[in-house]
Design a protein around this motif. Sequence first.
Motif, short mmCIF file in Angstrom:
data_model
loop_
_atom_site.label_atom_id
_atom_site.label_comp_id
_atom_site.label_asym_id
_atom_site.label_seq_id
_atom_site.Cartn_x
_atom_site.Cartn_y
_atom_site.Cartn_z
N LYS A 43 -0.25 11.50 -4.16
CA LYS A 43 -0.53 10.64 -5.31
C LYS A 43 0.59 9.60 -5.48
O LYS A 43 0.31 8.42 -5.73
CB LYS A 43 -0.65 11.48 -6.58
CG LYS A 43 -0.89 10.67 -7.85
CD LYS A 43 -0.80 11.54 -9.08
CE LYS A 43 0.64 11.98 -9.35
NZ LYS A 43 0.76 12.73 -10.63
N ARG A 44 1.82 10.05 -5.33
CA ARG A 44 2.95 9.13 -5.45
C ARG A 44 2.93 8.11 -4.31
O ARG A 44 3.23 6.93 -4.52
CB ARG A 44 4.27 9.92 -5.43
CG ARG A 44 4.47 10.81 -6.66
CD ARG A 44 5.70 11.69 -6.49
NE ARG A 44 5.89 12.55 -7.64
CZ ARG A 44 6.65 12.25 -8.70
NH1 ARG A 44 7.30 11.10 -8.73
NH2 ARG A 44 6.77 13.10 -9.70
N GLN A 45 2.58 8.54 -3.10
CA GLN A 45 2.53 7.62 -1.97
C GLN A 45 1.48 6.53 -2.18
O GLN A 45 1.69 5.37 -1.81
CB GLN A 45 2.23 8.40 -0.68
CG GLN A 45 3.36 9.31 -0.22
CD GLN A 45 2.96 10.16 0.98
OE1 GLN A 45 1.78 10.40 1.20
NE2 GLN A 45 3.94 10.62 1.73
N LEU A 46 0.37 6.89 -2.80
CA LEU A 46 -0.71 5.94 -3.00
C LEU A 46 -0.36 4.86 -4.01
O LEU A 46 -1.12 3.90 -4.19
CB LEU A 46 -1.98 6.67 -3.42
CG LEU A 46 -2.63 7.53 -2.33
CD1 LEU A 46 -3.76 8.36 -2.90
CD2 LEU A 46 -3.13 6.64 -1.18
N THR A 47 0.78 5.00 -4.67
CA THR A 47 1.25 3.94 -5.55
C THR A 47 1.72 2.74 -4.74
O THR A 47 1.60 1.59 -5.19
CB THR A 47 2.40 4.46 -6.44
OG1 THR A 47 1.90 5.53 -7.24
CG2 THR A 47 2.94 3.36 -7.36
N THR A 48 2.21 3.01 -3.52
CA THR A 48 2.79 1.93 -2.72
C THR A 48 2.04 1.66 -1.42
O THR A 48 2.23 0.60 -0.81
CB THR A 48 4.26 2.26 -2.38
OG1 THR A 48 4.32 3.54 -1.74
CG2 THR A 48 5.11 2.29 -3.65
N VAL A 49 1.21 2.61 -0.97
CA VAL A 49 0.46 2.40 0.27
C VAL A 49 -1.03 2.58 -0.01
O VAL A 49 -1.43 3.18 -1.01
CB VAL A 49 0.91 3.38 1.38
CG1 VAL A 49 2.38 3.18 1.70
CG2 VAL A 49 0.65 4.83 0.96
N ASP A 50 -1.86 2.07 0.89
CA ASP A 50 -3.31 2.11 0.68
C ASP A 50 -3.94 3.42 1.12
O ASP A 50 -5.07 3.72 0.74
CB ASP A 50 -3.97 0.95 1.45
CG ASP A 50 -3.60 -0.40 0.88
OD1 ASP A 50 -3.34 -0.49 -0.34
OD2 ASP A 50 -3.55 -1.37 1.66
#
Length: 508
Positions: free
Chosen positions: A246-253
Amino acid sequence: MAVSKAVGIDLGTTYSSVAIMRPEGRPSTIINREGETLTPSVVLFAEDDQVLVGSTARRAAATMPADCAQFVKRHMGDPHWRFIDSRGREYRAEEVSALVLRRLAEDAELALGEPIRDVVITVPAYFDDARRKATLDAGEIAGLRVLRLINEPTAAAIAYGLDTLASGNVFVYDLGGGTFDVTVMRVRGGEFEVIATDGDRNLGGFDFDNALMRYVADQVIEQGGPDLHDVLVLEADLRDKCELAKRQLTTVDQASIFITAADQNFRIQVTRAQFEEMTRPLLDRTEVTATGVLDDAGLTWSDIDHVLLVGGSTRMRMVREMIQRISGKQPVTGINPDESVALGAAVVAEATAAEAAESTGAATALSRIAVRDVTSQSLGIIAVDKEVRQNTIVIPRNTRIPAKHERTYYTVEYDQRAVEVEVTEGDDEDLAYVTVLGSRPIPLTPGLPRNAPLKVTMSYDIDGVIHVELFDVTNRTPLGEFELDRPYNLDRAEVEKARTELATREVQ
């Protein structure tokens, strides 16, 4: 007389932090013993009566889930909830939270080199009476003196207002790990006046994680794997990896989630668009609340001068985009959503100390900060109308506190000898949707006619203490008064027992 050092504590669902006002007049968060400003609100009950709190406990959650208490804030004020460790020992939410508070205070002592006893603790604006009292009890069990509870959105606005000297109408959208609040405030020259507030104490980043967990678990089953929710260790590992994704999807698609279960390896890919679609109902709930609070405040978006996003879950792009869409405004930048609540609590803690200093003639600028809050829940009395018991409101929601309101009721029969005064919390007339906070039988004056007026006066102070008085209008006679016994909370003996037991345990 020296004023003791006071700190502000943000007691969060997933992470907690502590802050203090520095000598130069600015608040800052305190670094814990692990070198971090945020302490996971996780407690591990290990063998040999050892208690671990924070990052070490969180890392152990995936391998020792039966002994790790997490997300306890959601259960504050629930008399039926218990965390039971693998050895069968039970803990109430107040006791687990007290361990987190004690760890935060000890870290502050290590960093500052002096004892810490006085604290201001933040709570969600929508916390009801039982949850606020449970938070006070947790502080006392931890051996702390809680100077005041302050609502989290209010604390964040104070931190922002102190830093920028902003004035005007402030809209605070607070989506944390486990709770959600919206508050509209008016800031003027050191006065922070809450106009309206609403929220959902069971909505936060935890629920967004749950949605992703369900998706990943279903994908594993489709690929021939086991149900990850059936095994505690697998479920704990799933939660940890889904939160990271979830945190990664803040910056990557797109993010990949790797799961090992039943001697098989699984790779589940999820795009930001998929994540946003599966969690859209959760975001929509926050939008409904946000627009409703603006209506409650009697304002439109054009009346709002500043929009603050508070809580780590507001880092999700979908949150910022939704707020920009409905408000037409760019949210404030330069405020750390994870730390702003603790920083504001530190300001209030220092201001409380400044008030004490003012009484000795040592006034400071902080002693002139004024926080004017409102009730987040309606308070009322159960009455009988045409033989049907229903809830009636005495102090409406969003009333400025401290408050004192009165309402007149009537006897239902001739020479009625007593009434049962039942105090409620909630807006609905239907008793199924309100909470009975407490009740007390009060004798009536003999010989009263049917429909004799009885005046109920209810007061609500800044600490949330509810006081009720009953007055016989016919004979102009006071009939009785009481403060709530709070049946959903620990009594004095239970608090003292828990405090004594906790004092003997080492917290690491």
